[in-house]
Write a protein that holds these residues in place. Structure first.
Motif, PDB file in Angstrom:
ATOM      1  N   GLY A 176       4.587  -8.158   4.301  1.00  0.00           N
ATOM      2  CA  GLY A 176       3.556  -8.657   5.744  1.00  0.00           C
ATOM      3  C   GLY A 176       2.344  -9.465   5.251  1.00  0.00           C
ATOM      4  O   GLY A 176       1.253  -9.343   5.801  1.00  0.00           O
ATOM      5  N   GLY A 177       3.284 -10.421   4.151  1.00  0.00           N
ATOM      6  CA  GLY A 177       1.724 -11.399   3.502  1.00  0.00           C
ATOM      7  C   GLY A 177       0.756 -10.822   2.975  1.00  0.00           C
ATOM      8  O   GLY A 177       0.053 -12.085   2.285  1.00  0.00           O
ATOM      9  N   SER A 208      -7.186 -15.507   6.648  1.00  0.00           N
ATOM     10  CA  SER A 208      -7.407 -15.267   5.555  1.00  0.00           C
ATOM     11  C   SER A 208      -8.323 -15.347   4.517  1.00  0.00           C
ATOM     12  O   SER A 208      -9.410 -15.147   5.262  1.00  0.00           O
ATOM     13  N   SER A 209      -8.981 -15.228   3.088  1.00  0.00           N
ATOM     14  CA  SER A 209      -9.603 -15.130   2.722  1.00  0.00           C
ATOM     15  C   SER A 209     -10.079 -13.823   2.451  1.00  0.00           C
ATOM     16  O   SER A 209     -11.197 -13.463   2.640  1.00  0.00           O
ATOM     17  N   GLU A 210      -9.362 -12.744   2.740  1.00  0.00           N
ATOM     18  CA  GLU A 210     -10.308 -11.761   2.572  1.00  0.00           C
ATOM     19  C   GLU A 210      -9.401 -10.763   1.272  1.00  0.00           C
ATOM     20  O   GLU A 210      -8.289 -10.666   1.720  1.00  0.00           O
ATOM     21  N   ALA A 256      -4.915   9.898   2.732  1.00  0.00           N
ATOM     22  CA  ALA A 256      -6.311   9.292   3.169  1.00  0.00           C
ATOM     23  C   ALA A 256      -6.038   7.831   2.881  1.00  0.00           C
ATOM     24  O   ALA A 256      -6.280   7.384   3.939  1.00  0.00           O
ATOM     25  N   LYS A 257      -5.311   7.767   1.185  1.00  0.00           N
ATOM     26  CA  LYS A 257      -5.003   6.096   1.550  1.00  0.00           C
ATOM     27  C   LYS A 257      -4.269   5.634   2.105  1.00  0.00           C
ATOM     28  O   LYS A 257      -4.608   4.744   2.130  1.00  0.00           O
ATOM     29  N   ALA A 258      -3.219   6.475   2.456  1.00  0.00           N
ATOM     30  CA  ALA A 258      -2.157   5.587   3.132  1.00  0.00           C
ATOM     31  C   ALA A 258      -3.220   5.036   4.439  1.00  0.00           C
ATOM     32  O   ALA A 258      -2.400   3.961   5.458  1.00  0.00           O
ATOM     33  N   ALA A 259      -3.479   5.515   5.526  1.00  0.00           N
ATOM     34  CA  ALA A 259      -4.611   5.208   6.342  1.00  0.00           C
ATOM     35  C   ALA A 259      -5.759   4.360   6.322  1.00  0.00           C
ATOM     36  O   ALA A 259      -5.773   3.475   7.318  1.00  0.00           O
ATOM     37  N   VAL A 260      -6.193   3.858   5.051  1.00  0.00           N
ATOM     38  CA  VAL A 260      -6.261   2.422   4.899  1.00  0.00           C
ATOM     39  C   VAL A 260      -5.900   1.524   4.491  1.00  0.00           C
ATOM     40  O   VAL A 260      -6.199   0.324   3.728  1.00  0.00           O
ATOM     41  N   MET A 261      -4.649   1.224   3.892  1.00  0.00           N
ATOM     42  CA  MET A 261      -3.514   0.896   3.823  1.00  0.00           C
ATOM     43  C   MET A 261      -3.068  -0.048   4.630  1.00  0.00           C
ATOM     44  O   MET A 261      -3.535   0.036   6.475  1.00  0.00           O
ATOM     45  N   PRO A 262      -3.409  -1.422   4.930  1.00  0.00           N
ATOM     46  CA  PRO A 262      -2.685  -2.876   6.045  1.00  0.00           C
ATOM     47  C   PRO A 262      -1.897  -2.660   6.193  1.00  0.00           C
ATOM     48  O   PRO A 262      -1.277  -2.952   7.801  1.00  0.00           O
ATOM     49  N   ILE A 263      -0.810  -1.685   5.716  1.00  0.00           N
ATOM     50  CA  ILE A 263       0.424  -1.054   6.629  1.00  0.00           C
ATOM     51  C   ILE A 263       0.366   0.397   6.683  1.00  0.00           C
ATOM     52  O   ILE A 263       1.574   0.917   7.016  1.00  0.00           O
TER      53      ILE A 263
END
Length: 773
Positions: free
Chosen positions: A525-526, A438-440, A482-489
């Motif tokens: 994914g919250g 949490s809180s990130e 490259a942006k897709a690779a740093v997404m949480p999903i």
């Protein structure tokens, strides 16, 4: 006790009488033949409400003719109220005691007051003489008993400084002989500041100080600084200042302590020329001549070979580098000497060869530990070159020094990747590793190159505990991939042979990863996806985007160098805002870096028929085509082969800025983590702005919240209290009105912010000052 208080006490004491044998005096008469006290009459009347003056009819100034004064004394004027318990004091400028006594010869307009000398009392010395200023100061009987020099110069200065003299504490005047310089100092409490102010604009200052203040300044300047402003002029003073002769040394020290206050002074000092024995650092004319010489020498060097150029820059810096420590550099008057610093740093660091190593990781470690400063120095040099003629010189120098190093470094990296493999292919993706529960906030900054991130990290030190790591960009190093690779999903993304323009698709559906699906998957994914005006719930997880460096690079090309700092400031303010809103950790990530070359990148031929997609630094090769170009596999579908431009070249002509290739600058990306050092707080109260309405320049705000003690402010930057346009107001019944007093702010973009009692931003909404509904 001040001189004025002592004077008032002495005047009032004149009305004292023996009640057993005398009647109370009707008035106190104050004759002043030479009108010495007249310039401070207003000051005296402020301290003595019972003081009236003989003169033309001005009742508002407690002044009038003799008949009017008689009526005042008799308390016969309803518009004039005499202070209870005080005897009226009648000041008589231009009138002496003898004028009153010679009644038959007394002027007609004065005769009505003559009889008051019998019903009243005269304020005079024990020897029956009128009180002059000098007499009151030096007399030990009824006066102050001060030691005042009696020469004409001192007496003139004393009368000139009468106004501040009255406000001076008597104790400050006792125990020493008072001379002209002492009285002049009363008019000028800061003689050094006054000298600098006069020197900055001598004619305008003399006009504005005309009168007592100017006369006092002339006296001070002549006695204290040995220059007569009227006889010697500002050029003599300027020469003394540059030479720091005698008392002018402390004038120079004051100038360099606060150059902003005297920004016009260098243009005045420019007329001064140093002699052979002078300290040239204090002469702006010498600095300017050196600037001209340095630019000419740089222009000459720009046509030389790289070895001669490097040596020439280092030699120039040995002579001109010291000028960066002079006051003229601080004032922005040594831009070429300042510009020389990053050029010399590059010259000393590149040493004629590109960066290399035994593995890509080792090469990256060399870059992280030191060589990123070359890229930073190039950006600083480009940003400092503002004049078109200087820009051309700097670009030529950088093209001879920086571009070959960049090209060879990129070639070395490509060779190592071909031999050892790309580290980002099988290593841990640090950008998406181990989130907090949490809180990130994952804070995405498009195009945050490693060297630029070092500037940002320094700024962020004031906000919390800053930690840095690096990551390898997904290939090719373009935003779509490259942006897709740093997404949480990222684990929900894949690549298909039908995908185009390096844009991956969803694993669950044969559709491109669009903004819509990104938000949908994140929320499922919250994760909160926060807009520019949202701070979200700091108890959860969030994604934020600010600071599009890549877009600025594509639109501004070389001008990007001058915009870097303002773009980083936007990121800094957003991070500060999120931390203030209660978030505990901000993880700053990016997709890729970029190349920026002083001249367009060399073009490498790649026929269109060989490539499915061809961008400046990368191209998708058709199925069975063989190529000698460096190649990599697409991050989202390893069956697709991507050709990259060799070194720092491009497949398209005319490109100063671009990315997508295989170089440390494009592929080694930063991760910056900012951990809040503030004590954890309880969950912030929710608040929502339900209405923002402008009526003229007054902003009416309505807020819905269950919390108490909320206030509303109008700011240019939501997290920065110093950017407030108004005085913040507390909400009453969920409402408040904020008036903007400055008409010039109409139409400005501002942000309405709701604050709790600790100053945390709970909600915000953008608006325009005076915006019509």
């Amino acid at each position: 006790m001040t001189v004025l208080e002592a004077l008032a006490a002495s005047l009032r004491a004149a009305a004292q009488y023996n009640a057993s044998s005398q009647v109370a005096p009707t008035a106190i008469l104050w004759p002043d033949k030479d009108r010495e006290w007249l310039p401070v009459l207003g000051q005296l009347q402020s301290a003595l409400p019972e003081l009236f003056s003989l003169g033309s009819y001005k009742p508002d100034h407690r002044q009038g003719p003799a008949i009017w004064l008689k009526c005042v004394i008799a308390d016969a004027l309803p518009e004039i109220s005499l202070p209870v318990g005080q005897t009226p004091i009648i000041y008589l400028p231009g009138v002496s005691r003898q004028d009153l006594r010679a009644i038959t010869a007394c002027p007609v307009d004065l005769q009505p007051l003559a009889e008051l000398q019998y019903r009243g009392v005269l304020w005079s010395q024990v020897n029956a003489k009128d009180w002059t200023v000098n007499a009151f100061l030096i007399s030990r009987t009824g006066g102050l008993g001060l030691d005042v020099a009696q020469d004409a110069k001192t007496q003139t200065a004393m009368l000139r400084a009468l106004e501040p003299l009255l406000d001076t504490d008597v104790s400050q005047l006792q125990g020493r002989r008072l001379e002209a310089s002492d009285f002049n100092q009363l008019l000028s409490t800061d003689s050094v500041r006054d000298v600098l102010t006069w020197l900055s604009d001598s004619q305008a200052v003399q006009a504005s100080w005309a009168g007592a203040r100017w006369d006092a300044f002339v006296g001070i300047c002549h006695s204290e600084f040995l220059v007569h402003p009227e006889k010697d002029g500002d050029l003599v003073a300027a020469e003394n200042l540059c030479a720091r002769l005698g008392p002018w040394a402390r004038v120079w020290e004051r100038f360099i302590e606060n150059t902003a206050a005297f920004s016009r002074l260098p243009s005045v000092l420019m007329r001064c020329q140093p002699d052979l024995a002078a300290d040239v650092s204090t002469y702006p004319s010498y600095n300017q001549q050196q600037e001209n010489d340095l630019l000419a020498q740089l222009r000459s060097l720009s046509t030389c070979g790289s070895n001669e150029l490097r040596k020439g820059l280092i030699d120039l810096d040995a002579h001109h580098g010291v000028r960066r420590s002079w006051v003229w550099a601080e004032m922005g008057l040594a831009p070429i000497a300042q510009l020389l610093e990053p050029l010399v740093l590059i010259a000393k660091t590149v040493a004629g060869s590109g960066l290399s190593g035994t593995t890509p990781e080792e090469m990256a470690e060399h870059y992280r530990s030191h060589y990123w400063i070359v890229d930073d120095a190039q950006l600083r040099a480009l940003a400092m070159a503002r004049e078109p003629s200087v820009q051309l010189v700097v670009r030529d120098i950088l093209n001879s020094l920086y571009t070959p190093w960049l090209h060879e470094t990129a070639l070395n990296f490509q060779q190592l990747v071909r031999a050892k493999g790309y580290p980002g292919s099988d290593g841990v993706n640090e950008a998406v590793a181990t989130y907090q529960t949490s809180s990130e906030v994952v804070f995405f900054v498009d195009g945050l190159r490693y060297d630029v991130a070092q500037r940002l990290a320094v700024r962020l030190q004031s906000l919390g505990d800053v930690r840095q790591r690096t990551n390898w960009a997904a290939l090719p190093s373009v935003t779509a991939t490259a942006k897709a690779a740093v997404m949480p999903i990222h684990h929900q993304v894949t690549g298909r042979t039908t995908d185009t323009d390096f844009q991956p698709s969803l694993k669950t559906e044969d559709k491109p990863l669009s903004a819509y699906y990104f938000r949908k998957l994140m929320e499922e994914g919250g994760w909160q996806v926060l807009g520019a005006e949202e701070n979200g719930d700091p108890q959860g997880l969030a994604w934020v985007q600010t600071g599009n460096i890549d877009e600025a690079g594509h639109t501004d090309n070389l001008r990007l160098a001058g915009r870097i700092d303002s773009l980083l400031q936007d990121v800094y303010l957003r991070v500060e805002e999120l931390l203030q809103a209660g978030w505990r950790k901000i993880r700053i990530v990016t997709d890729h870096g970029w190349l920026l070359t002083p001249q367009p990148m060399a073009k490498v031929d790649l026929p269109k028929h060989l490539a499915e997609v061809r961008w400046a630094r990368c191209a998708e090769i058709k199925g069975t085509v063989q190529t000698s170009l460096p190649t990599v596999n697409w991050r989202w579908n390893l069956e697709q082969t991507i050709a990259v431009a060799p070194g720092a070249s491009a497949f398209l002509a005319g490109r100063h800025y671009d990315h997508g290739g295989l170089s440390l600058q494009e592929c080694l990306t930063p991760i910056i983590e900012v951990l809040s050092t503030a004590a954890p707080s309880l969950k912030l109260s929710a608040a929502a702005i339900t209405k923002v309405q402008w009526l003229g320049l007054t902003c009416r705000v309505e807020v819905q919240s269950t919390a108490a003690d909320l206030s509303v402010d109008l700011r240019s930057s939501p997290a920065d209290p110093a950017s407030s346009l108004v005085r913040a107001k507390s909400l009453k019944g969920g409402k408040c009105s904020l008036p903007v007093e400055d008409d010039d702010r109409e139409g400005d973009a501002v942000i309405v912010v709701v604050l709790d009692s600790a100053g945390n931003v709970l909600a915000k909404q953008a608006t325009l000052v005076g915006e019509e509904a």
